[in-house]
Write a protein that holds these residues in place. Structure first.
Motif, PDB file in Angstrom:
ATOM      1  N   UNK A 117      -9.074   2.755  10.346  1.00  0.00           N
ATOM      2  CA  UNK A 117     -10.065   3.691   9.792  1.00  0.00           C
ATOM      3  C   UNK A 117     -11.016   3.022   8.805  1.00  0.00           C
ATOM      4  N   UNK A 118     -10.760   1.764   8.468  1.00  0.00           N
ATOM      5  CA  UNK A 118     -11.735   0.981   7.724  1.00  0.00           C
ATOM      6  C   UNK A 118     -11.697   1.101   6.217  1.00  0.00           C
ATOM      7  N   UNK A 119     -10.710   1.788   5.661  1.00  0.00           N
ATOM      8  CA  UNK A 119     -10.711   2.052   4.220  1.00  0.00           C
ATOM      9  C   UNK A 119     -10.542   0.769   3.410  1.00  0.00           C
ATOM     10  N   UNK A 120      -9.461   0.034   3.635  1.00  0.00           N
ATOM     11  CA  UNK A 120      -9.218  -1.183   2.861  1.00  0.00           C
ATOM     12  C   UNK A 120     -10.318  -2.215   3.091  1.00  0.00           C
ATOM     13  N   UNK A 121     -10.746  -2.359   4.338  1.00  0.00           N
ATOM     14  CA  UNK A 121     -11.816  -3.326   4.637  1.00  0.00           C
ATOM     15  C   UNK A 121     -13.110  -2.914   3.953  1.00  0.00           C
ATOM     16  N   UNK A 122     -13.414  -1.616   3.950  1.00  0.00           N
ATOM     17  CA  UNK A 122     -14.615  -1.137   3.266  1.00  0.00           C
ATOM     18  C   UNK A 122     -14.567  -1.396   1.778  1.00  0.00           C
ATOM     19  N   UNK A 123     -13.407  -1.183   1.159  1.00  0.00           N
ATOM     20  CA  UNK A 123     -13.260  -1.469  -0.269  1.00  0.00           C
ATOM     21  C   UNK A 123     -13.473  -2.958  -0.534  1.00  0.00           C
ATOM     22  N   UNK A 124     -12.922  -3.800   0.335  1.00  0.00           N
ATOM     23  CA  UNK A 124     -13.127  -5.239   0.190  1.00  0.00           C
ATOM     24  C   UNK A 124     -14.585  -5.626   0.294  1.00  0.00           C
ATOM     25  N   UNK A 125     -15.302  -4.974   1.202  1.00  0.00           N
ATOM     26  CA  UNK A 125     -16.741  -5.210   1.349  1.00  0.00           C
ATOM     27  C   UNK A 125     -17.467  -4.861   0.052  1.00  0.00           C
ATOM     28  N   UNK A 126     -17.112  -3.742  -0.554  1.00  0.00           N
ATOM     29  CA  UNK A 126     -17.766  -3.335  -1.795  1.00  0.00           C
ATOM     30  C   UNK A 126     -17.507  -4.333  -2.921  1.00  0.00           C
ATOM     31  N   UNK A 127     -16.321  -4.901  -2.964  1.00  0.00           N
ATOM     32  CA  UNK A 127     -16.027  -5.945  -3.954  1.00  0.00           C
ATOM     33  C   UNK A 127     -16.966  -7.133  -3.771  1.00  0.00           C
ATOM     34  N   UNK A 128     -17.239  -7.493  -2.525  1.00  0.00           N
ATOM     35  CA  UNK A 128     -18.122  -8.630  -2.268  1.00  0.00           C
ATOM     36  C   UNK A 128     -19.582  -8.313  -2.532  1.00  0.00           C
ATOM     37  N   UNK A 138     -11.910   1.242  -5.954  1.00  0.00           N
ATOM     38  CA  UNK A 138     -10.471   0.988  -5.916  1.00  0.00           C
ATOM     39  C   UNK A 138      -9.738   1.936  -6.853  1.00  0.00           C
ATOM     40  N   UNK A 139     -10.273   2.111  -8.065  1.00  0.00           N
ATOM     41  CA  UNK A 139      -9.657   3.013  -9.041  1.00  0.00           C
ATOM     42  C   UNK A 139      -9.657   4.450  -8.521  1.00  0.00           C
ATOM     43  N   UNK A 140     -10.800   4.885  -7.983  1.00  0.00           N
ATOM     44  CA  UNK A 140     -10.884   6.246  -7.445  1.00  0.00           C
ATOM     45  C   UNK A 140      -9.921   6.440  -6.281  1.00  0.00           C
ATOM     46  N   UNK A 141      -9.848   5.451  -5.431  1.00  0.00           N
ATOM     47  CA  UNK A 141      -8.943   5.505  -4.277  1.00  0.00           C
ATOM     48  C   UNK A 141      -7.489   5.647  -4.735  1.00  0.00           C
ATOM     49  N   UNK A 142      -7.067   4.750  -5.628  1.00  0.00           N
ATOM     50  CA  UNK A 142      -5.685   4.777  -6.095  1.00  0.00           C
ATOM     51  C   UNK A 142      -5.376   6.039  -6.890  1.00  0.00           C
ATOM     52  N   UNK A 143      -6.342   6.486  -7.704  1.00  0.00           N
ATOM     53  CA  UNK A 143      -6.127   7.707  -8.486  1.00  0.00           C
ATOM     54  C   UNK A 143      -5.997   8.923  -7.574  1.00  0.00           C
ATOM     55  N   UNK A 149      -0.891  12.436  -3.596  1.00  0.00           N
ATOM     56  CA  UNK A 149       0.118  11.910  -2.677  1.00  0.00           C
ATOM     57  C   UNK A 149      -0.347  12.003  -1.229  1.00  0.00           C
ATOM     58  N   UNK A 150      -1.685  12.029  -1.047  1.00  0.00           N
ATOM     59  CA  UNK A 150      -2.269  12.074   0.290  1.00  0.00           C
ATOM     60  C   UNK A 150      -3.245  10.910   0.418  1.00  0.00           C
ATOM     61  N   UNK A 151      -2.995  10.022   1.357  1.00  0.00           N
ATOM     62  CA  UNK A 151      -3.798   8.816   1.493  1.00  0.00           C
ATOM     63  C   UNK A 151      -5.276   9.117   1.730  1.00  0.00           C
ATOM     64  N   UNK A 152      -5.554  10.083   2.593  1.00  0.00           N
ATOM     65  CA  UNK A 152      -6.937  10.368   2.956  1.00  0.00           C
ATOM     66  C   UNK A 152      -7.746  10.930   1.785  1.00  0.00           C
ATOM     67  N   UNK A 153      -7.102  11.611   0.846  1.00  0.00           N
ATOM     68  CA  UNK A 153      -7.807  12.154  -0.313  1.00  0.00           C
ATOM     69  C   UNK A 153      -8.391  11.024  -1.150  1.00  0.00           C
ATOM     70  N   UNK A 154      -7.594   9.997  -1.399  1.00  0.00           N
ATOM     71  CA  UNK A 154      -8.085   8.855  -2.154  1.00  0.00           C
ATOM     72  C   UNK A 154      -9.221   8.155  -1.446  1.00  0.00           C
ATOM     73  N   UNK A 155      -9.093   8.000  -0.142  1.00  0.00           N
ATOM     74  CA  UNK A 155     -10.143   7.325   0.627  1.00  0.00           C
ATOM     75  C   UNK A 155     -11.446   8.103   0.588  1.00  0.00           C
ATOM     76  N   UNK A 156     -11.372   9.395   0.806  1.00  0.00           N
ATOM     77  CA  UNK A 156     -12.580  10.222   0.824  1.00  0.00           C
ATOM     78  C   UNK A 156     -13.242  10.262  -0.548  1.00  0.00           C
ATOM     79  N   UNK A 157     -12.453  10.333  -1.602  1.00  0.00           N
ATOM     80  CA  UNK A 157     -12.990  10.344  -2.958  1.00  0.00           C
ATOM     81  C   UNK A 157     -13.738   9.046  -3.257  1.00  0.00           C
TER      82      UNK A 157
END
Length: 211
Positions: A117-128, A138-143, A149-157
């Motif tokens: 679904x591209x979440x981790x790769x997209x976050x890595x792209x933003x770091x670069x 990353x902070x918003x995702x983890x928070x 306790x829902x993975x997709x909520x962090x990704x969408x946020x």
């Protein structure tokens, strides 16, 4: 504009950068790590996704963490490679590489265009592309994951915030390369999460650890 066009066509061209970034992004670390660890084909487990969230369903937290890190690193690597190859017109090259890397993860040629679904790769792209944006996403995702306790909520946020953060921290107009790339990646992430969004609306989206 003529200068932009001129440099984009000089070797290494944007096409070469895009193809290289796509190749890096399409490395299926989740599939490779689960197979090498004796967990079988991750595509036959849980949701069938090759990303870290589905790898976690094997019960191997270390394996899921490694998948998460490697998927993020390939996004970062694709952008850094573009920066190294094309020091001129950097923003455009980084943006093209970032979009191509996420596309590679979501639609890898060697897996029949059925990827993650591209979440981790997209976050890595933003770091670069702009590290403050990568850090905040990353902070918003983890928070989001921690609180819901829902993975997709962090990704969408994280990704819904990304285009606005890119405008603010890259000091670029909204219609310039980096914000447009962040918007493209966000739209792609939303489309890849259409099922998750429907389940969130219906209240049926599973929480982490829930079978």
């Amino acid at each position: 504009m003529s200068s932009l066009f001129h440099w984009s066509l000089m070797p290494p061209s944007l096409l070469v950068i895009a193809l290289a970034a796509y190749g890096i992004g399409s490395i299926p670390f989740g599939l490779l790590l689960t197979a090498l660890s004796g967990q079988g084909d991750i595509r036959k487990i849980g949701s069938g996704n090759i990303g870290a969230t589905n790898v976690l369903r094997t019960g191997r937290k270390g394996l899921a963490a490694a998948t998460l890190l490697l998927d993020a690193l390939k996004g970062l690597l694709a952008v850094l490679l573009a920066q190294a190859l094309s020091p001129l017109n950097t923003a455009l090259c980084l943006s093209v590489a970032g979009c191509a890397a996420v596309l590679g993860h979501c639609f890898p040629l060697w897996l029949g265009f059925r990827g993650g679904k591209g979440v981790a790769t997209g976050i890595g792209v933003f770091w670069g592309m702009c590290w403050p944006v990568g850090l905040l996403c990353t902070i918003l995702w983890l928070a989001g994951v921690r609180l819901s306790r829902i993975s997709s909520v962090g990704a969408l946020l994280a990704f819904l915030s990304a285009p606005f953060l890119m405008v603010a921290f890259s000091l670029a107009p909204i219609l310039s390369a980096r914000p447009i790339a962040a918007t493209f990646i966000t739209i792609l992430i939303l489309l890849r999460h259409h099922g998750n969004i429907a389940r969130l609306i219906n209240g049926t989206e599973p929480r982490i650890g829930q079978k």
